[in-house]
Scaffold this active site. Structure first.
Site, mmCIF file in Angstrom:
data_model
loop_
_atom_site.group_PDB
_atom_site.id
_atom_site.type_symbol
_atom_site.label_atom_id
_atom_site.label_comp_id
_atom_site.label_asym_id
_atom_site.label_seq_id
_atom_site.Cartn_x
_atom_site.Cartn_y
_atom_site.Cartn_z
ATOM 1 C CG ASP A 103 34.289 24.698 2.943
ATOM 2 O OD1 ASP A 103 34.165 23.976 2.345
ATOM 3 O OD2 ASP A 103 33.450 25.638 3.127
ATOM 4 C CD GLU A 254 27.233 22.536 -0.486
ATOM 5 O OE1 GLU A 254 26.499 23.362 -0.919
ATOM 6 O OE2 GLU A 254 28.347 22.111 -0.934
ATOM 7 C CG ASP A 316 26.678 28.553 -2.054
ATOM 8 O OD1 ASP A 316 27.467 29.225 -2.444
ATOM 9 O OD2 ASP A 316 26.761 27.500 -1.387
HETATM 10 C C1 NOJ Z 1 29.213 24.549 -2.720
HETATM 11 C C2 NOJ Z 1 29.845 25.925 -2.286
HETATM 12 O O1 NOJ Z 1 29.091 26.352 -0.836
HETATM 13 C C3 NOJ Z 1 29.541 26.927 -3.334
HETATM 14 O O2 NOJ Z 1 29.955 28.343 -2.873
HETATM 15 C C4 NOJ Z 1 30.654 26.646 -4.544
HETATM 16 O O3 NOJ Z 1 30.241 27.550 -5.592
HETATM 17 C C5 NOJ Z 1 30.262 25.099 -4.905
HETATM 18 N N1 NOJ Z 1 30.095 24.308 -3.880
HETATM 19 C C6 NOJ Z 1 31.644 24.582 -5.627
HETATM 20 O O4 NOJ Z 1 32.528 24.331 -4.988
#
Ligand code: NOJ
Length: 508
Positions: A103, A254, A316
């Site tokens: 990541d 993402e 998330d």
């Molecule tokens: C997206 C991530 O999936 C999430 O978990 C995170 O809090 C935010 N980006 C900030 O990095």
């Protein structure tokens, strides 16, 4: 790129399994998952039949956002292990034919990162311009609690920008030194042998340089965060870094915006290889909602000849079984759809066990974004410890004595057994992993689509209602897979029981 042949890259044919390292498995006994835990359970992934794993951040971090606040991009946080543990894991994954994605959090660092510590040191520090400092804040709001996106640094008397927590200052991608440093991060891990990255909120790296206020009626909508066309240029630079390496390295973005056309704009031959489309995570349990989500993804990706990343759950979002009201039968139908669509499915660890969100009592809640329930630990065994030595950092998800990997793997009729069958079917079937998709008209409550490709026609039918559905008759079909196992291999009789799905092939 032909839509019907099997000349796809591994990341198009394959399925990626997301591991949230804190919650996956604990090798050290401290109640927090780690890299030795992942190593010890790689055979579960092999058994399941996925092609790659993506590790949510493993880097040194104060954990204000549980690793999405990185204090050092080129090391491993001691809670997860060491670089040696990582190398061992990479080797072990490689021996099992599993690719590994990391990541890459490019939009922001931790406020404890040495770059930011230097940046806030004084207005004339060489690192000052690595972040975004202003005398006056604009009206932008941050994620999680919608507070201001600016924090005043008392010592130097200016505000810094942070899309997320104040502990996550946004990097200034306008500064070539920042871009260079973040490319070097990619190279560090590519040199070590990783197969690619999931790029955290990468659409946010290019802010409108004027930092205009959001319009009055859209304050908090963060419109100004992703309007700078230089983002695309910087994605091309990132792509060049990956293309400098052999072996089909991949960058998955993402791009968490609602419009699939906008998502696709970030992908393609010289930008991101692919991106997640979150439309399915937003669709309620309704055949029509799924149909329009799929139609939107198909249209947006075909228009640019790019390949979609598909997702039902992640760290998330509330787990999809919970979102669909807790019924396992629905989770089975959803899995069948996810794994038979055109695109690369991303599974979130535990969905193959049919896990639901955990109930997390107020005094155990730790995430600033309220996402603890979907991050509950994975139960591995039926006994009370569930394969974890210490007490895990979050409570168990519901029914861990039954919903654990060992019990489910023993039972071929379990949801884990279904995921395994789906993954093997998809892997062996060129049409399913590479072919085109054609949505079909269907009676209310029924989702129907065809896949067309090198291994012939496949038809997927998913009944979102509790009532049996009569399927319009056009030919003789054989059941390749059904969420109700007894029917595998039988002739399809034209009726789909309530809340089931089938994958069919022509009978002749
Ligand atoms: C997206 C991530 O999936 C999430 O978990 C995170 O809090 C935010 N980006 C900030 O990095």
């Amino acid at each position: 790129m032909s839509a019907t042949t099997d000349d796809r890259a591994w990341w198009q044919r394959g399925v990626v399994y997301q591991i949230y390292p804190r919650s996956f498995a604990d090798g050290s006994g401290d109640g927090i998952g780690d890299l030795s835990g992942v190593l010890a359970h790689l055979d579960h992934l092999r058994w399941l039949g996925v092609d790659a794993l993506w590790l949510s951040p493993i880097f040194p971090s104060p954990m204000a956002d549980f690793g999405y606040d990185v204090a050092n991009y080129t090391d491993v946080d001691p809670v997860f292990g060491t670089l040696e543990h990582f190398d061992t894991l990479l080797d072990a994954a490689d021996r099992r034919g599993l690719r590994v994605l990391l990541d890459w959090v490019g939009n922001h660092t931790s406020d404890r990162h040495p770059w930011f510590m230097a940046s806030r040191g004084s207005r004339d520090n060489p690192y000052r311009d690595w972040y975004i400092w202003r005398d006056e804040p604009n009206n932008w709001r941050r994620a999680f609690d919608d507070g201001p996106a600016w924090t005043l640094d008392a010592r130097t008397g200016q505000y810094y920008l942070h899309h997320f927590l104040p502990q996550q200052p946004d990097l200034n991608w306008n500064n070539p030194a920042v871009r260079q440093a973040m490319h070097d991060v990619l190279r560090f891990w590519l040199d070590r042998g990783v197969d690619g990255f999931r790029a955290d909120v990468v659409h946010l790296i290019g802010k409108d340089p004027d930092l205009p206020d959001d319009p009055d009626d859209r304050v908090g909508s963060r419109v100004g965060w992703h309007t700078d066309s230089r983002t695309y240029e910087w994605l091309r630079e990132i792509r060049e870094v990956l293309d400098g390496y052999p072996g089909d390295r991949v960058m998955v973005g993402e791009i968490n915006v609602p419009d699939p056309v906008e998502v696709s704009a970030h992908t393609g031959e010289d930008q991101l290889h692919l991106a997640f489309y979150f439309a399915l995570t937003r669709a309620p349990w309704d055949a029509g909602a799924f149909r329009s989500a799929i139609a939107g993804i198909e249209a947006a990706t075909l228009a640019r000849d790019v390949w979609p990343g598909l997702v039902l759950s992640n760290h998330d979002q509330s787990r999809h079984r919970t979102r669909y009201g807790g019924e396992e039968r629905r989770a089975r139908v959803a899995a069948t759809v996810l794994l038979t669509l055109r695109g690369t499915p991303f599974l979130y660890a535990g969905e193959e066990l049919g896990l639901e969100d955990a109930t997390v009592p107020a005094d155990q809640q730790v995430d600033p974004g309220g996402r603890d329930p979907q991050r509950a630990p994975i139960p591995w065994t039926p006994d009370p410890g569930h394969g974890w030595e210490g007490t895990p950092w979050l409570p168990w998800p519901p029914e861990p004595d039954r919903r654990n990997a060992a019990s489910q793997r023993r039972d071929t009729g379990s949801i884990a057994g279904l995921y395994r069958r789906l993954l093997h079917l998809r892997r062996d079937d060129a049409t399913l992993h590479a072919g085109a998709l054609e949505l079909r008209d269907a009676p209310d409550g029924l989702l129907a689509y065809d896949r067309v490709g090198a291994s012939g026609l496949r038809r997927v039918l998913a009944n979102f209602t509790d009532e049996p559905a009569a399927v319009p008759d056009d030919g003789r079909w054989q059941v390749l897979l059904s969420t109700a196992r007894a029917r595998d291999g039988e002739a399809f009789d034209g009726t789909l029981p309530g809340t089931t799905a089938v994958v069919l092939a022509p009978a002749d």
